[in-house]
Write a protein that holds these residues in place. Structure first.
Motif, PDB file in Angstrom:
ATOM      1  N   TRP A 150       4.582   5.534   8.904  1.00  0.00           N
ATOM      2  CA  TRP A 150       4.309   6.262  10.147  1.00  0.00           C
ATOM      3  C   TRP A 150       4.113   5.273  11.283  1.00  0.00           C
ATOM      4  CZ3 TRP A 150      -0.512   9.569   8.352  1.00  0.00           C
ATOM      5  CH2 TRP A 150      -0.120  10.413   7.298  1.00  0.00           C
ATOM      6  N   ILE A 151       4.417   5.736  12.473  1.00  0.00           N
ATOM      7  CA  ILE A 151       4.056   4.968  13.672  1.00  0.00           C
ATOM      8  C   ILE A 151       3.268   5.895  14.587  1.00  0.00           C
ATOM      9  CG2 ILE A 151       5.000   4.181  15.879  1.00  0.00           C
ATOM     10  CD1 ILE A 151       5.599   1.878  14.369  1.00  0.00           C
ATOM     11  N   VAL A 152       2.141   5.411  15.039  1.00  0.00           N
ATOM     12  CA  VAL A 152       1.373   6.136  16.052  1.00  0.00           C
ATOM     13  C   VAL A 152       1.743   5.483  17.384  1.00  0.00           C
ATOM     14  CG1 VAL A 152      -0.920   6.798  16.837  1.00  0.00           C
ATOM     15  CG2 VAL A 152      -0.493   6.473  14.399  1.00  0.00           C
ATOM     16  N   ALA A 153       2.544   6.208  18.167  1.00  0.00           N
ATOM     17  CA  ALA A 153       3.073   5.588  19.396  1.00  0.00           C
ATOM     18  C   ALA A 153       2.228   6.026  20.583  1.00  0.00           C
ATOM     19  CB  ALA A 153       4.510   6.046  19.600  1.00  0.00           C
ATOM     20  N   ASN A 154       2.000   5.101  21.483  1.00  0.00           N
ATOM     21  CA  ASN A 154       1.344   5.504  22.732  1.00  0.00           C
ATOM     22  C   ASN A 154       1.898   4.746  23.927  1.00  0.00           C
ATOM     23  OD1 ASN A 154       0.072   3.129  22.186  1.00  0.00           O
ATOM     24  ND2 ASN A 154      -1.945   4.008  21.874  1.00  0.00           N
ATOM     25  N   ASP A 155       1.747   5.391  25.064  1.00  0.00           N
ATOM     26  CA  ASP A 155       2.248   4.832  26.313  1.00  0.00           C
ATOM     27  C   ASP A 155       1.098   4.041  26.944  1.00  0.00           C
ATOM     28  OD1 ASP A 155       3.128   4.311  28.842  1.00  0.00           O
ATOM     29  OD2 ASP A 155       3.904   6.328  29.228  1.00  0.00           O
ATOM     30  N   VAL A 156       1.263   2.741  27.008  1.00  0.00           N
ATOM     31  CA  VAL A 156       0.167   1.918  27.528  1.00  0.00           C
ATOM     32  C   VAL A 156       0.435   1.424  28.951  1.00  0.00           C
ATOM     33  CG1 VAL A 156      -0.695   1.190  25.275  1.00  0.00           C
ATOM     34  CG2 VAL A 156       1.113  -0.145  26.384  1.00  0.00           C
ATOM     35  N   SER A 157       1.320   2.124  29.679  1.00  0.00           N
ATOM     36  CA  SER A 157       1.530   1.712  31.075  1.00  0.00           C
ATOM     37  C   SER A 157       0.186   1.797  31.795  1.00  0.00           C
ATOM     38  CB  SER A 157       2.486   2.640  31.819  1.00  0.00           C
ATOM     39  OG  SER A 157       3.389   3.208  30.950  1.00  0.00           O
ATOM     40  N   PRO A 170       0.844  -1.200   0.000  1.00  0.00           N
ATOM     41  CA  PRO A 170       0.000   0.000   0.000  1.00  0.00           C
ATOM     42  C   PRO A 170       0.879   1.250   0.000  1.00  0.00           C
ATOM     43  CG  PRO A 170      -0.715  -1.566   1.690  1.00  0.00           C
ATOM     44  CD  PRO A 170       0.588  -2.077   1.145  1.00  0.00           C
ATOM     45  N   GLY A 171       0.390   2.313  -0.614  1.00  0.00           N
ATOM     46  CA  GLY A 171       1.162   3.545  -0.728  1.00  0.00           C
ATOM     47  C   GLY A 171       1.518   4.140   0.623  1.00  0.00           C
ATOM     48  N   LEU A 172       0.688   3.908   1.616  1.00  0.00           N
ATOM     49  CA  LEU A 172       0.949   4.438   2.959  1.00  0.00           C
ATOM     50  C   LEU A 172       0.679   3.328   3.974  1.00  0.00           C
ATOM     51  CD1 LEU A 172       1.538   7.000   4.716  1.00  0.00           C
ATOM     52  CD2 LEU A 172      -0.949   7.288   4.864  1.00  0.00           C
ATOM     53  N   VAL A 173       1.692   3.028   4.783  1.00  0.00           N
ATOM     54  CA  VAL A 173       1.529   1.984   5.809  1.00  0.00           C
ATOM     55  C   VAL A 173       1.738   2.619   7.179  1.00  0.00           C
ATOM     56  CG1 VAL A 173       2.354  -0.237   6.681  1.00  0.00           C
ATOM     57  CG2 VAL A 173       2.329   0.187   4.222  1.00  0.00           C
ATOM     58  N   VAL A 174       0.708   2.510   8.014  1.00  0.00           N
ATOM     59  CA  VAL A 174       0.740   3.133   9.339  1.00  0.00           C
ATOM     60  C   VAL A 174       0.673   2.050  10.409  1.00  0.00           C
ATOM     61  CG1 VAL A 174      -0.406   4.791  10.867  1.00  0.00           C
ATOM     62  CG2 VAL A 174      -0.554   5.092   8.384  1.00  0.00           C
ATOM     63  N   GLY A 175       1.674   2.048  11.298  1.00  0.00           N
ATOM     64  CA  GLY A 175       1.661   1.096  12.408  1.00  0.00           C
ATOM     65  C   GLY A 175       1.361   1.812  13.707  1.00  0.00           C
ATOM     66  N   PHE A 176       1.065   1.057  14.734  1.00  0.00           N
ATOM     67  CA  PHE A 176       0.901   1.597  16.077  1.00  0.00           C
ATOM     68  C   PHE A 176       2.016   1.001  16.934  1.00  0.00           C
ATOM     69  CE2 PHE A 176      -3.181   3.845  16.876  1.00  0.00           C
ATOM     70  CZ  PHE A 176      -3.602   3.934  15.558  1.00  0.00           C
ATOM     71  N   ALA A 177       2.423   1.693  17.947  1.00  0.00           N
ATOM     72  CA  ALA A 177       3.398   1.117  18.868  1.00  0.00           C
ATOM     73  C   ALA A 177       2.881   1.283  20.285  1.00  0.00           C
ATOM     74  CB  ALA A 177       4.745   1.803  18.718  1.00  0.00           C
ATOM     75  N   ALA A 178       2.684   0.168  20.928  1.00  0.00           N
ATOM     76  CA  ALA A 178       2.256   0.190  22.328  1.00  0.00           C
ATOM     77  C   ALA A 178       3.513   0.028  23.171  1.00  0.00           C
ATOM     78  CB  ALA A 178       1.296  -0.972  22.565  1.00  0.00           C
ATOM     79  N   ASN A 213       7.666   2.267  28.138  1.00  0.00           N
ATOM     80  CA  ASN A 213       8.789   3.131  28.555  1.00  0.00           C
ATOM     81  C   ASN A 213       9.530   3.607  27.312  1.00  0.00           C
ATOM     82  OD1 ASN A 213       9.469   0.108  28.743  1.00  0.00           O
ATOM     83  ND2 ASN A 213      11.435   1.089  28.315  1.00  0.00           N
ATOM     84  N   ASP A 214      10.281   4.698  27.451  1.00  0.00           N
ATOM     85  CA  ASP A 214      11.078   5.261  26.350  1.00  0.00           C
ATOM     86  C   ASP A 214      10.284   5.247  25.034  1.00  0.00           C
ATOM     87  OD1 ASP A 214      13.315   5.489  28.115  1.00  0.00           O
ATOM     88  OD2 ASP A 214      13.590   3.329  27.879  1.00  0.00           O
ATOM     89  N   VAL A 215       9.098   5.851  25.101  1.00  0.00           N
ATOM     90  CA  VAL A 215       8.137   5.705  24.006  1.00  0.00           C
ATOM     91  C   VAL A 215       8.720   6.156  22.667  1.00  0.00           C
ATOM     92  CG1 VAL A 215       5.844   6.392  23.191  1.00  0.00           C
ATOM     93  CG2 VAL A 215       6.213   5.975  25.613  1.00  0.00           C
ATOM     94  N   VAL A 216       9.282   7.370  22.619  1.00  0.00           N
ATOM     95  CA  VAL A 216       9.750   7.891  21.326  1.00  0.00           C
ATOM     96  C   VAL A 216      10.916   7.052  20.790  1.00  0.00           C
ATOM     97  CG1 VAL A 216      10.774   9.881  20.151  1.00  0.00           C
ATOM     98  CG2 VAL A 216       8.906  10.221  21.758  1.00  0.00           C
ATOM     99  N   GLU A 217      11.875   6.735  21.658  1.00  0.00           N
ATOM    100  CA  GLU A 217      13.043   5.959  21.207  1.00  0.00           C
ATOM    101  C   GLU A 217      12.595   4.594  20.677  1.00  0.00           C
ATOM    102  OE1 GLU A 217      12.705   7.446  24.059  1.00  0.00           O
ATOM    103  OE2 GLU A 217      14.310   8.911  24.171  1.00  0.00           O
ATOM    104  N   ASN A 218      11.769   3.906  21.484  1.00  0.00           N
ATOM    105  CA  ASN A 218      11.331   2.565  21.082  1.00  0.00           C
ATOM    106  C   ASN A 218      10.512   2.602  19.797  1.00  0.00           C
ATOM    107  OD1 ASN A 218      12.536   1.074  23.091  1.00  0.00           O
ATOM    108  ND2 ASN A 218      10.798   1.272  24.489  1.00  0.00           N
ATOM    109  N   ALA A 219       9.628   3.586  19.717  1.00  0.00           N
ATOM    110  CA  ALA A 219       8.740   3.636  18.543  1.00  0.00           C
ATOM    111  C   ALA A 219       9.513   4.039  17.290  1.00  0.00           C
ATOM    112  CB  ALA A 219       7.587   4.589  18.805  1.00  0.00           C
ATOM    113  N   THR A 220      10.498   4.923  17.453  1.00  0.00           N
ATOM    114  CA  THR A 220      11.308   5.329  16.299  1.00  0.00           C
ATOM    115  C   THR A 220      12.094   4.126  15.775  1.00  0.00           C
ATOM    116  OG1 THR A 220      11.475   7.531  17.246  1.00  0.00           O
ATOM    117  CG2 THR A 220      13.051   6.993  15.514  1.00  0.00           C
TER     118      THR A 220
END
Ligand code: CTP
Length: 398
Positions: free
Chosen positions: A345-352, A317-325, A328-335
């Motif tokens: 793209w990754i839509v990251a969220n903190d699920v603690s 697909p032209g655009l693939v969007v993932g989520f990251a649950a 901790n270290d949300v931005v580093e892990n999701a990047t």
């Protein structure tokens, strides 16, 4: 919502025909104009008088009706509509359409037009499951016909299973989705959602706390912008939205097969909380307590659906969007996750647990793309979904 839209509604022969009277009323409440067509069998279930009284217009019944021909040719009739809807759509009507028959008014109208068609099938469960109907369904889908329902339930004939016509409000939502004029009109987007269940034995499984709320909200928002949404959902707590093509699955492997079957797509949004592992050899019998000790479960890795799709050589697909649950270290892990998987793209969220996000109604996300990490304020999952859908529409318009 449907102001100024013209719907040609074919009422076929089935006990569910009475629900189409309600559908006419609902369509008119939304501002649509309804031209009703009643098949011969349909007229056995509802009277022409009730249909014309409700729609406020003459009901069309015969192929060779000289008065109607003089006023407006039948061919014109179907072409002047924005959408043709058949509800109930019988097994016979589907067979006629699949074969290209034109031997009564309804089948002629359906053959003589290139206006989009939506069918709400209704039939006995055996008829729905018959290989002939399966073949016809497949052929019609390949021809671009859309479907709403049928639903599972007990039927007037006393049997239980799929075959019950979708409810008027579901058909209405499907009609609105087909006619939506948003920026995603003509785009096909697949969305995965919910948890997966990984069987241990026939009665036990491993799962996670995902409610499926965020994925369902994304599907709604994309639908509202006019996209054709294929919604592949694990066993979630929330119901699939109306007006999307819902594909229920249980395990990660089933989800992967459903995703592959739904491709090609213009975009994919992978919001499901897919179990990373499954039990390597799930027992086909219930595990029993034994004197020999506790059972030992061995795990095998599940397919990574997001990664597989992101790294497809052909048909990605032209655009693939993932989520990251993350907890901790949300931005580093999701990047790092975005790089590793190869999605756009990754839509990251903190699920603690302290955030209350998993299973809750709000979300606080960070959108990670080539442009870096963009933090969104905490907001309802519906609002997150709408913002994301707007971004997707903007990206696909480029
Ligand atoms: N995902 C997937 N298939 C899997 C696992 C995850 O498609 N088998 C997708 C999810 O839908 C989500 C993204 O990958 O869009 C990230 O999911 P997440 O559970 O956060 O990541 P994992 O791959 O499980 O990584 P980790 O366990 O290291 O956090």
């Amino acid at each position: 919502m449907l102001a100024g839209k013209h719907i040609l509604l074919i009422i076929g022969g089935g006990i569910a025909a009475y629900k189409s009277l309600e559908l006419i009323r609902r369509l008119q409440d939304q501002g649509a104009r309804v031209t009703p067509v009643l098949t011969k069998a349909g007229a056995e279930f509802v009277t022409p008088l009730s249909v014309s009284a409700l729609s406020g217009t003459a009901v069309h019944q015969e192929l060779f009706d000289l008065t109607a021909e003089a006023e407006m040719g039948h061919i014109q009739l179907s072409r002047s509509a924005d959408l043709l809807v058949a509800a109930p759509a019988t097994a016979d009507l589907m067979a006629k359409m699949a074969q290209g028959h034109a031997n009564d008014l309804a089948s002629t109208l359906l053959l003589a037009t290139d206006t989009p068609v939506l069918l709400a099938p209704a039939m006995n469960v055996r008829m729905w499951e018959h290989p002939a109907t399966r073949r016809n369904l497949q052929a019609l889908k390949e021809d671009g016909v859309s479907f709403v329902g049928p639903n599972d339930g007990s039927m007037a004939c006393g049997e239980f299973g799929p075959g019950r016509m979708a409810e008027p409000e579901e058909i209405l939502a499907a009609i609105a989705a087909k006619l939506a004029d948003g920026p995603l009109k003509g785009k096909r987007i697949l969305v995965t959602s919910g948890p997966t269940h990984e069987p241990i034995d026939p009665v036990r499984y491993i799962a996670n706390r995902s409610s499926g709320a965020q994925g369902a909200a994304v599907a709604c928002a994309l639908r509202d912008l006019g996209a054709e949404v294929v919604f592949i959902t694990g066993p979630a707590a929330v119901r699939p939205p109306e007006g999307v093509q819902a594909v229920p699955v249980e395990s990660a492997r089933e989800m992967e097969a459903a995703v592959q079957a739904a491709l090609p797509a213009d975009a994919g949004v992978f919001a499901a909380a897919v179990a990373d592992w499954r039990v390597a050899s799930a027992s086909d019998r219930k595990l029993k307590k034994s004197k020999d000790g506790l059972p030992v479960l061995e795990f095998a890795e599940n397919p990574d659906i997001l990664k597989t799709v992101s790294q497809m050589k052909n048909g990605r697909p032209g655009l693939v969007v993932g989520f990251a649950a993350e907890t901790n270290d949300v931005v580093e892990n999701a990047t790092a996750k975005r790089k590793r998987k190869g999605c756009d793209w990754i839509v990251a969220n903190d699920v603690s647990p302290a955030t209350g996000i998993m299973g809750g109604s709000e979300n606080a996300v960070i959108l990670i793309s080539d442009d870096g990490a963009e933090e969104w304020p905490r907001m309802g999952k519906g609002e997150v979904a709408r913002r994301l859908a707007d971004r997707i529409a903007a990206a696909l318009a480029k």
